[in-house]
Design an enzyme around this catalytic site. Structure first.
Site, PDB file in Angstrom:
ATOM      1  N   TRP A  48      -9.358  -6.413  13.536  1.00  0.00           N
ATOM      2  CA  TRP A  48      -9.960  -5.244  14.242  1.00  0.00           C
ATOM      3  C   TRP A  48      -8.712  -4.870  15.170  1.00  0.00           C
ATOM      4  O   TRP A  48      -8.389  -3.940  15.463  1.00  0.00           O
ATOM      5  CB  TRP A  48     -10.822  -5.905  14.953  1.00  0.00           C
ATOM      6  CG  TRP A  48     -11.653  -4.690  15.908  1.00  0.00           C
ATOM      7  CD1 TRP A  48     -12.525  -3.596  15.652  1.00  0.00           C
ATOM      8  CD2 TRP A  48     -11.383  -4.654  17.397  1.00  0.00           C
ATOM      9  NE1 TRP A  48     -12.593  -2.922  16.755  1.00  0.00           N
ATOM     10  CE2 TRP A  48     -12.061  -3.501  17.673  1.00  0.00           C
ATOM     11  CE3 TRP A  48     -10.647  -5.482  18.334  1.00  0.00           C
ATOM     12  CZ2 TRP A  48     -11.896  -3.203  19.134  1.00  0.00           C
ATOM     13  CZ3 TRP A  48     -10.672  -5.037  19.530  1.00  0.00           C
ATOM     14  CH2 TRP A  48     -11.198  -3.931  19.770  1.00  0.00           C
ATOM     15  N   HIS A  49      -8.051  -5.944  15.802  1.00  0.00           N
ATOM     16  CA  HIS A  49      -7.005  -5.688  16.848  1.00  0.00           C
ATOM     17  C   HIS A  49      -5.757  -4.824  16.395  1.00  0.00           C
ATOM     18  O   HIS A  49      -5.272  -4.113  17.114  1.00  0.00           O
ATOM     19  CB  HIS A  49      -6.364  -7.069  17.316  1.00  0.00           C
ATOM     20  CG  HIS A  49      -7.289  -7.273  18.577  1.00  0.00           C
ATOM     21  ND1 HIS A  49      -8.261  -8.549  18.202  1.00  0.00           N
ATOM     22  CD2 HIS A  49      -7.476  -7.232  19.870  1.00  0.00           C
ATOM     23  CE1 HIS A  49      -9.207  -8.769  19.341  1.00  0.00           C
ATOM     24  NE2 HIS A  49      -8.687  -7.982  20.413  1.00  0.00           N
ATOM     25  N   GLY A  50      -5.538  -5.272  15.135  1.00  0.00           N
ATOM     26  CA  GLY A  50      -4.278  -4.582  14.578  1.00  0.00           C
ATOM     27  C   GLY A  50      -3.958  -4.788  12.884  1.00  0.00           C
ATOM     28  O   GLY A  50      -4.304  -5.879  12.513  1.00  0.00           O
TER      29      GLY A  50
END
Lengths: 467, 309
Positions: free
Chosen positions: A321-323
């Site tokens: 989700w962060h990247g």
């Protein structure tokens, strides 16, 4: 329009004036207009995606409630749409790149296309909120929202659209339906949070950022001691940047009479284990993953193996989700490894009350997290390998950089840690609100003076905007 | 609907009174702090202070590549004119224009050598803050600051803002290490790190073009106009780089130089310097030895253009 800019505060003053002057029944319109204007000012064209997402999720939410026979179909459409737009903007290039690499290894002449579109601001946050709402309606936990304006506000509410906190439909719908009279207590609590958030961002996060960037941009030019110091510093940069943003967001919402989710509870100075850390850090995301992924995954299972699989699953998702990068996935795997180890060793079940033992566990926790956050900060494995190679091979002078910057963030960190040691489970606004007026105002004035004298007034944007 | 049913006037009044009182006390304290800091600043030998108190025939303007590359003593000796290096790290054209405007109030140089190439870099956006202390002293600087920041009037209502981010460096210069450069020249020590050389070998510098700051570019043009107005000869120079290069704003500078009939000397492709590790501290900066070598070369070239001075 940055949260730290004067432009934003002028915008806020206008919104507050309009909000409290218009009759109650029109206030949600004021918020919606302000939110869309705010989002439009950030990146005009992406407002179309936000409006499309709002419209589709609103209709599907109502259909799920009305048409029980086909509710699974509507849920699937919603999930495909929400995950689809997130995939397109955030992950398509990553997957295309990985597949192209794979094809080239097998000498296949296939080249999947990539795009150069910028990630729409806040998409990772409002998409999770939309999915959360749809699942709540599907599970029958809340009724579908009938009021389109309230639903639009739920996704677009300007204090939280850029980086959360990832609110829950139940709480926010209720608040959008409530009357919000002008209350002195809301104004003072809101301003306290904003002041504290500005302090964290301008006096700590941005100056640390300058130092950390200078070191990580040229790793081999720095000594082991500098690299260790930087690795220990970065978690505080990330924390003060993100929690500074969150404090401002919560403060702004409070001025309008809203209570946004608490997202941080002094994670670094109080956590005696990584498990405890994740109950204090980015709470709105962790609890979202727990409620909408972990619990459904667990079902009625209680066996250890299933728990470990669940932890691994949510932290893999959290990392991704962060990247779209292997580094974030590795970072997620590290968190899962720490939590599973603590669960297996029952570390989190033990209560560390005695002073030396408690402090030792805090230090170990911080060291473990600092190591894992290397994968969060460094762009790729080559940089990580370079970091490790330099760490074990190069004595030399300690990098000071700009002395003013160094002194500023050290002063800021000392103030932050001192206050957070006193906060424990309270938030800054609650803690300071209990103090005597003389002490309170001395703190406000000191923080304001420190910001005006040492703060990066024209600093960088918030780190979590990129997610 | 009655307005008072959702806004309690006593709550609003209570909030407004406390908020305004807080702002007043904050203003008072910040003003009381501003007075001694202001006094210290204007009695401290800062970079700007040194430039404004100098009386040179030739001035070097520009950012770090100016301050570290032009040995004022070598230029003075070879050209027979006194020289002062007014270059300063990370300062863009807006800062240079402000500095020139202030300098012209006390002294008119004969020649200005402007080290071009990075005057509109985005990393220099904050260089105008170094002019903030002059906001209350110089109407022209005040105008420039207002042009750069539309909210400047509001921000400067709290005078302490003039020293935002600068207090520690002022105190350092005042009490620990005063600005101590040879006629403004600040030589760098050390040689280029092998890691940087490897990195540069694999970097396509042509792709690193940053967006040009229009305000800074306009101020650069204004700088040139001001020189013309005061009959100051201006020469553009682009000093050596480790990797051969051209200034990022090459087309703009060349056009301006052509339109205004200004000499434009480029040394970034000079084989004496390119890839020569002994002369560089990093890709963009010569070390002390490199600066001396370059100052000798550039001064002999300048002698041709300055024979009438």
């Amino acid at each position: 329009m940055q949260f730290t800019s004067l432009e934003f505060f002028i915008f806020l003053a206008v919104v507050l004036f309009l909000y409290y002057v218009v009759p109650q029944k029109y206030r949600n319109y004021v918020i919606l207009f302000a939110s869309y204007y705010f989002y439009f000012s950030l990146k005009a064209e992406y407002i179309v995606i936000l409006i499309a997402s709002t419209l589709l999720n609103y209709i599907l939410g109502r259909l799920i409630e009305k048409d029980i026979v086909h509710k699974r179909l509507y849920l699937s459409i919603s999930l495909i749409f929400n995950i689809g737009i997130l995939f397109f903007f955030k992950y398509l290039n990553f997957f295309s790149g990985q597949l192209n690499l794979l094809f080239s290894k097998f000498s296949l002449n296939i080249n999947l296309p990539t795009h150069s579109l910028i990630l729409p601001i806040g998409i990772s946050y409002y998409t999770l909120m939309a999915i959360g709402y749809i699942l709540d309606v599907y599970w029958g936990d809340i009724p579908a929202q009938k009021n389109y304006i309230i639903f639009s506000n739920y996704l677009a509410f300007f204090p939280q659209i850029m980086s959360g906190p990832i609110g829950r439909a139940k709480s926010l719908f209720k608040q959008f339906n409530e009357k919000h009279p002008f209350l002195y207590v809301n104004m003072s609590n809101g301003l306290r949070l904003i002041l504290w958030g500005l302090f964290k961002k301008m006096v700590i996060a941005d100056p640390i950022g300058d130092y950390v960037n200078a070191v990580y941009n040229n790793i081999p030019m720095h000594s082991s001691l500098t690299l260790i110091f930087t690795a220990l510093l970065y978690p505080f940069q990330l924390y003060t940047d993100f929690s500074g943003y969150t404090d401002i967001a919560r403060g702004v919402a409070k001025l309008l009479g809203f209570n946004l989710m608490v997202n941080f509870r002094a994670p670094y100075v109080h956590s005696t284990s990584v498990t405890e850390f994740w109950h204090r850090y980015h709470i709105s995301l962790t609890s979202w993953l727990r409620e909408y992924i972990f619990y459904p995954f667990m079902g009625t299972h209680t066996e250890k193996k299933r728990i470990y699989e669940g932890i691994l699953l949510i932290f893999l998702i959290s990392g991704f989700w962060h990247g779209a990068s292997w580094m974030f996935i590795i970072w997620g795997l590290f968190q899962a490894f720490y939590l599973i180890s603590e669960e297996a060793l029952k570390i989190n079940a033990k209560k560390f009350i005695k002073f030396p033992q408690k402090q030792l566990h805090k230090i170990i926790t911080y060291l473990l997290l600092s190591f894992s956050f290397l994968f969060f900060r460094l762009p790729n494995m080559d940089s990580f390998n370079l970091f490790i190679k330099t760490l074990f091979g190069k004595p030399g002078p300690f990098y000071i950089g700009n002395l003013g910057t160094l002194c500023t963030f050290i002063l800021g960190l000392m103030i932050l840690i001192s206050i957070e040691l006193l906060l424990n489970k309270k938030q800054f606004d609650e803690w300071i609100g209990d103090k005597k007026p003389g002490f309170r105002y001395a703190i406000y004035l000191s923080i304001s003076l420190i910001i005006i004298l040492f703060g990066s007034i024209n600093g960088s944007s918030f780190i979590y905007f990129q997610f | 609907m009655d307005l008072h049913s959702y806004i309690s006037s006593s709550e609003v009044l209570r909030f407004l009174i406390k908020f305004i009182l807080f702002l007043l006390v904050f203003w008072l304290i910040s003003y009381l702090l501003f007075i001694p800091i202001n006094k210290i600043y204007f009695n401290t030998c800062t970079t700007i202070y040194s430039v404004l108190h100098s009386k040179g025939d030739i001035y070097i303007f520009g950012s770090s590549r100016a301050s570290h590359h032009y040995n004022s003593n070598i230029l003075s000796k070879n050209l027979g004119l006194s020289c002062y290096n007014a270059g300063s790290d990370g300062k863009n054209a807006t800062y240079q224009l402000g500095l020139l405007k202030m300098l012209l109030k006390n002294h008119k140089p004969k020649v200005i050598i402007y080290e071009v190439g990075d005057f509109t870099h985005s990393f220099d956006n904050n260089s105008i803050i170094y002019l903030y202390p002059y906001y209350f002293r110089d109407p022209e600087i005040k105008y420039m600051i207002k042009e750069d920041d539309k909210f400047a009037s509001l921000k400067f209502m709290f005078p302490l803002y003039a020293y935002n981010g600068q207090l520690l460096s002022i105190l350092k210069k005042r009490y620990l290490s005063p600005f101590n450069a040879i006629n403004g020249f600040q030589p760098l020590s050390g040689t280029i790190h092998p890691y940087l050389i490897e990195k540069l070998k694999h970097t396509n510098l042509e792709n690193n073009v940053e967006q040009i700051d229009e305000l800074a570019y306009n101020n650069f043009c204004e700088f040139v106009r001001l020189c013309k107005k005061y009959d100051i000869k201006i020469i553009f120079c682009y000093s050596p780089t480790f990797v051969p290069s051209v200034p990022e704003e090459f087309d703009l500078i060349s056009k301006l130089a052509k339109d205004e009939n200004i000499q434009f000397l480029i040394y970034s492709n000079n084989p004496i310097f390119n890839w020569n590790t002994k002369y560089f501290r990093d890709n963009g900066h010569l070390n002390s030895e490199g600066a001396d070598k370059y100052s000798e070369i550039v001064s002999s070239d300048l002698a041709h253009y300055l024979k009438d001075y």
